[in-house]
Design a protein around this motif. Structure first.
Motif, mmCIF file in Angstrom:
data_model
loop_
_atom_site.group_PDB
_atom_site.id
_atom_site.type_symbol
_atom_site.label_atom_id
_atom_site.label_comp_id
_atom_site.label_asym_id
_atom_site.label_seq_id
_atom_site.Cartn_x
_atom_site.Cartn_y
_atom_site.Cartn_z
ATOM 1 N N HIS A 608 0.807 -1.227 0.000
ATOM 2 C CA HIS A 608 0.000 0.000 0.000
ATOM 3 C C HIS A 608 0.842 1.279 0.000
ATOM 4 C CE1 HIS A 608 0.566 0.775 4.359
ATOM 5 N NE2 HIS A 608 0.802 -0.522 4.363
ATOM 6 N N CYS A 609 2.026 1.209 0.584
ATOM 7 C CA CYS A 609 2.873 2.406 0.710
ATOM 8 C C CYS A 609 3.130 3.097 -0.629
ATOM 9 C CB CYS A 609 4.224 2.056 1.293
ATOM 10 S SG CYS A 609 4.125 1.368 2.916
ATOM 11 N N THR A 610 3.368 2.276 -1.665
ATOM 12 C CA THR A 610 3.677 2.836 -2.976
ATOM 13 C C THR A 610 2.560 3.747 -3.469
ATOM 14 O OG1 THR A 610 4.677 0.682 -3.375
ATOM 15 C CG2 THR A 610 4.578 2.205 -5.240
ATOM 16 N N TYR A 611 1.325 3.229 -3.389
ATOM 17 C CA TYR A 611 0.175 4.014 -3.853
ATOM 18 C C TYR A 611 0.053 5.300 -3.038
ATOM 19 C CZ TYR A 611 -1.259 -0.555 -5.747
ATOM 20 O OH TYR A 611 -1.323 -1.764 -6.396
ATOM 21 N N LYS A 627 -3.648 12.091 -9.154
ATOM 22 C CA LYS A 627 -3.851 11.575 -7.799
ATOM 23 C C LYS A 627 -5.050 10.615 -7.778
ATOM 24 C CE LYS A 627 -5.131 12.951 -3.100
ATOM 25 N NZ LYS A 627 -4.101 12.555 -2.176
ATOM 26 N N ALA A 628 -6.114 11.055 -8.447
ATOM 27 C CA ALA A 628 -7.329 10.240 -8.474
ATOM 28 C C ALA A 628 -7.078 8.910 -9.161
ATOM 29 C CB ALA A 628 -8.454 11.001 -9.174
ATOM 30 N N SER A 629 -6.275 8.930 -10.225
ATOM 31 C CA SER A 629 -6.064 7.671 -10.944
ATOM 32 C C SER A 629 -5.244 6.688 -10.091
ATOM 33 C CB SER A 629 -5.402 7.915 -12.304
ATOM 34 O OG SER A 629 -4.098 8.371 -12.129
ATOM 35 N N VAL A 630 -4.329 7.225 -9.264
ATOM 36 C CA VAL A 630 -3.574 6.341 -8.362
ATOM 37 C C VAL A 630 -4.526 5.709 -7.340
ATOM 38 C CG1 VAL A 630 -1.771 6.214 -6.605
ATOM 39 C CG2 VAL A 630 -1.425 7.624 -8.616
ATOM 40 N N THR A 631 -5.401 6.561 -6.809
ATOM 41 C CA THR A 631 -6.363 6.058 -5.826
ATOM 42 C C THR A 631 -7.256 4.992 -6.450
ATOM 43 O OG1 THR A 631 -6.388 8.365 -5.109
ATOM 44 C CG2 THR A 631 -7.881 6.852 -3.982
ATOM 45 N N ARG A 632 -7.627 5.242 -7.710
ATOM 46 C CA ARG A 632 -8.482 4.276 -8.396
ATOM 47 C C ARG A 632 -7.750 2.946 -8.566
ATOM 48 N NH1 ARG A 632 -8.898 5.958 -13.521
ATOM 49 N NH2 ARG A 632 -9.581 7.992 -12.803
ATOM 50 N N LEU A 633 -6.504 3.048 -9.010
ATOM 51 C CA LEU A 633 -5.697 1.842 -9.217
ATOM 52 C C LEU A 633 -5.584 1.039 -7.914
ATOM 53 C CD1 LEU A 633 -3.836 0.269 -11.179
ATOM 54 C CD2 LEU A 633 -1.925 1.612 -10.273
ATOM 55 N N MET A 634 -5.437 1.774 -6.839
ATOM 56 C CA MET A 634 -5.312 1.141 -5.542
ATOM 57 C C MET A 634 -6.595 0.378 -5.203
ATOM 58 S SD MET A 634 -4.169 3.020 -2.072
ATOM 59 C CE MET A 634 -4.056 2.172 -0.513
ATOM 60 N N ARG A 635 -7.728 1.040 -5.502
ATOM 61 C CA ARG A 635 -9.008 0.405 -5.214
ATOM 62 C C ARG A 635 -9.180 -0.834 -6.083
ATOM 63 N NH1 ARG A 635 -11.873 4.984 -5.034
ATOM 64 N NH2 ARG A 635 -12.330 4.850 -7.259
ATOM 65 N N GLU A 636 -8.811 -0.696 -7.376
ATOM 66 C CA GLU A 636 -8.966 -1.818 -8.293
ATOM 67 C C GLU A 636 -8.091 -3.004 -7.888
ATOM 68 O OE1 GLU A 636 -10.042 0.953 -12.144
ATOM 69 O OE2 GLU A 636 -8.113 -0.117 -12.072
ATOM 70 N N SER A 637 -6.916 -2.695 -7.381
ATOM 71 C CA SER A 637 -6.011 -3.772 -6.961
ATOM 72 C C SER A 637 -6.399 -4.315 -5.589
ATOM 73 C CB SER A 637 -4.567 -3.285 -6.926
ATOM 74 O OG SER A 637 -4.285 -2.464 -8.019
#
Length: 700
Positions: A608-611, A627-637
DNA sequence: ATAGGGTTAG
């Protein structure tokens, strides 16, 4: 399918002979003399038929000292030392004096049971009765002292024996071997040759066990020559020990040659020795040998299994490891404690940070030894389950499991992970009481514990108590001062270490580089890094690269950090990328950060740290879309941010909190006091004439 | 008819 074993032995031939003789005597009536009965008695004890021997002994109407001696020897040789001791007492009460035979046997028992106190009693009797010079009593006495690690006493006894033979010498040689005194052991070998005492298998086998390092390769070859010269080249025991020596000196070729020369006289130990040799140097051949030996009818024993199991510590051998576990179950060897211990150790190394398999084995063990407990303790400690380490330690104490340096080291490491000073100090007291503070591993853990708990002075004191001739404790104290931002002290220790010719290792350099990076000594750190291979022969590993990336990163020299990573001779791992990403954040280089993060996301998508770090960087730059796309990627993963915890230890109890936590029973009071403190800080801040450097609260 | 020493793992 393995062939079924049909030759089930009901009686050995030796036992058959004794039984016939006994029957014959009974048939003749009760005219058997003591001589004949003693003969039968001795026959029974040699066949380990102690029960039958005891019965016969009871029935004897006339006993002489030979009868008593036979019984004592019989008990000792079948592992019943306590019974032997009772026989000795009874013998004396019946008016028979102990002689050289008696002393020899009983001392063998004392030695096997490591009963030093009893041995000293016997010693005084020997002196009183004038058997000091008896080569049998004396050799057994010497051996007893040697086995109880009292080699000086053993040597004193040695000097009292006027006519020493091979057994006398061999026992003393082994005594010196037990305390790793290679010099004295070799000196005795010389004495034997000069005095014309025959050197035999027992002179060489124990000595060879000390030749276990590449530095002794030449010495091993010389010993091998001596062995051949004395006609012992085909002796089983000596061959087996030679195989191991060569393997440990790093020469698989020589080991193989001896193994091949021993064809025809190989026993299970020979196979096990070669197996261990292959396991270090050529693992695939080892697995083949494991199969071959069974094809030739050698049934693996616990040495075989523990070696081959412990060789499965890398991911590539996980299947082998699991198959071996299956085989152990199939052959009904789960009850073997050493084998289970090996399996525990194997799963600890194979299953990264998961204790499931290990726990399963541990819980199902009917009997556990110290190694089983220590393995679990170390496992919990290394996996970061510090609370479990402490719980298990408490359990060990209540079950009266002996606490040794492995246990102390593991539990102290967990205390330092939890930064729980009071508990750490309690364990320290226990360690002092049981005399383990001078042990390097315990000392190192104590240094870590005190340093982590903020008391570097006590860390230093713990360091002072160690022998100071191993890198283990030096490395720890260097780490300690580095952690406390006192890198100059760290470097000072490094220079002292070099002066005292303590052998440096790769960890020493991790410690030194950490010290440099924490106090901003970029050039010095870089120079250490460059010289570690050239001047010290220690090639940089992954962690050294990570340290230097950190060194450059903290100093804001991002370009050099990046160039270093690009020049690495092997693929950077997650740790290196993570460090570089940290450097990107310090230097606010979002472009490089994005690139580095892409490597990290590939290697550790679950981290999680990376995101979070990337998302925060975009946030700071007000690049909201990214920023939003990183958060989205995090949610998707399906990665969730793991909140950070803080904790404080009060009166031996740990209170843990995370942000906005309202679960503590004294929550209201705590927040009230916190409010007061904040007010105080604000007031100080407004009245301070100088800049007050406020800590930046990092909630990531 | 009775006695003493030694090799393989972790």
């Amino acid at each position: 399918m393995r062939p079924l074993n049909y030759d089930i032995e009901i009686f050995s031939y030796a036992l058959y002979k004794v039984l016939t003789k006994h029957c014959w005597v009974i048939k003749l009536g009760s005219f058997a003399d003591v001589y004949t009965t003693n003969n039968i008695l001795s026959g029974y004890t040699k066949c380990k038929e102690l029960g039958v021997a005891c019965k016969l002994f009871d029935e004897m109407t006339h006993r002489d000292s030979v009868s008593w001696n036979t019984m004592i020897a019989g008990c000792v040789n079948s592992g019943n030392f306590d019974t032997a001791w009772v026989f000795l007492k009874t013998m004396k009460r019946c008016g028979f004096d102990a002689d050289g035979y008696t002393f020899g046997s009983i001392l063998k028992g004392v030695a096997g049971a490591y009963r030093l106190g009893l041995g000293q009693q016997v010693h005084s009797t020997i002196v009183k009765m004038g058997y000091e010079g008896n080569v049998y009593a004396g050799s057994a006495l010497l051996d007893m002292y040697a086995k109880c690690e009292r080699v000086e006493d053993a040597y004193a006894v040695f000097q009292c024996i006027p006519e020493r033979n091979s057994v006398t010498y061999n026992a003393l040689i082994d005594g010196f071997v037990q305390v790793s005194d290679l010099g004295s052991a070799f000196w005795l070998l010389d004495c034997m040759e000069k005095e014309g005492v025959r050197l035999d298998d027992g002179s060489f086998a124990p000595l060879l066990t000390l030749l276990d390092d590449a530095a002794y390769y030449k010495l091993t070859m010389q010993m091998h020559c001596k062995i051949i010269k004395h006609g012992l080249a085909f002796d089983n025991t000596v061959c087996n020990a030679t195989i191991t020596s060569y393997a440990e000196c790093g020469s698989l070729e020589d080991a193989k040659r001896v193994f091949e020369g021993a064809i025809g006289s190989r026993d299970l130990v020979t196979w096990n020795s070669m197996l261990a040799a292959y396991l270090v140097h050529e693992k695939e051949l080892a697995f083949k040998l494991f199969v071959d030996m069974q094809g030739l009818g050698f049934e693996p024993d616990f040495y075989t299994y523990t070696s081959v199991i412990s060789a499965c510590f890398e991911k590539v051998h996980k299947d082998h490891g699991k198959s071996l576990h299956g085989l152990v179950i199939k052959r009904g060897l789960e009850k073997s404690v050493p084998i289970s211990n090996a399996l525990i150790a194997m799963y600890l190394k194979l299953n990264n940070k998961s204790m499931e398999d290990t726990l399963h084995i541990f819980d199902s063990m009917e009997s556990k030894d110290r190694v089983s407990w220590n393995s679990m303790l170390t496992g919990f400690s290394q996996c970061g389950f510090s609370e479990y380490t402490l719980k298990l330690f408490a359990q060990m104490r209540s079950l009266l499991v002996e606490i040794d340096h492995y246990a102390f080291s593991a539990v102290l490491r967990s205390c330092s992970d939890l930064a729980t000073l009071q508990l750490g100090q309690q364990v320290h007291v226990l360690a002092i009481k049981s005399g383990f503070t001078s042990n390097d591993f315990v000392g190192s853990s104590l240094i870590f514990m005190y340093s982590r708990c903020g008391i570097i002075e006590d860390a230093q004191k713990s360091f002072e108590e160690t022998s100071k001739d191993s890198s283990i404790t030096w490395n720890s104290i260097i780490f300690g001062y580095a952690q406390h931002g006192q890198g100059e002290f760290s470097l000072n220790f490094f220079f002292q270490m070099r002066e005292r010719k303590v052998k440096l290792d790769h960890i020493t350099f991790v410690a030194v580089l950490t010290a440099c990076s924490h106090i901003g000594l970029v050039e010095e750190g870089h120079n250490f890094f460059k010289s570690m291979e050239i001047d010290y022969g220690i090639p940089p590993r992954m962690e050294h690269y990570a340290c230097v990336v950190d060194l450059f990163g903290r100093a804001g020299r991002l370009l050099e950090a990046k160039t270093l990573v690009e020049s690495m001779p092997f693929e950077p791992d997650a740790m290196v990328w993570k460090t570089l990403l940290g450097a990107c954040r310090v230097c606010c280089d979002i472009e490089l950060a994005t690139e580095v993060a892409s490597h990290l996301l590939e290697l550790q998508p679950e981290e999680h740290c990376t995101y979070v770090l990337l998302s925060n960087m975009y946030g700071n730059l007000r690049r909201w879309d990214e920023k939003a796309s990183v958060t989205r990627l995090m949610r998707e993963s399906k990665v969730k941010k793991v909140p950070g915890w803080s904790w404080i230890e009060i009166k031996n109890e740990v209170h843990a909190f995370n942000a906005e936590d309202r679960f503590h029973p004294h929550c209201a009071e705590i927040y009230h006091r916190l409010g007061e403190l904040m007010e105080e800080i604000k007031w100080l801040d407004s009245t301070a004439s100088l800049d007050v450097i406020m800590p930046s609260f990092d909630h990531e």
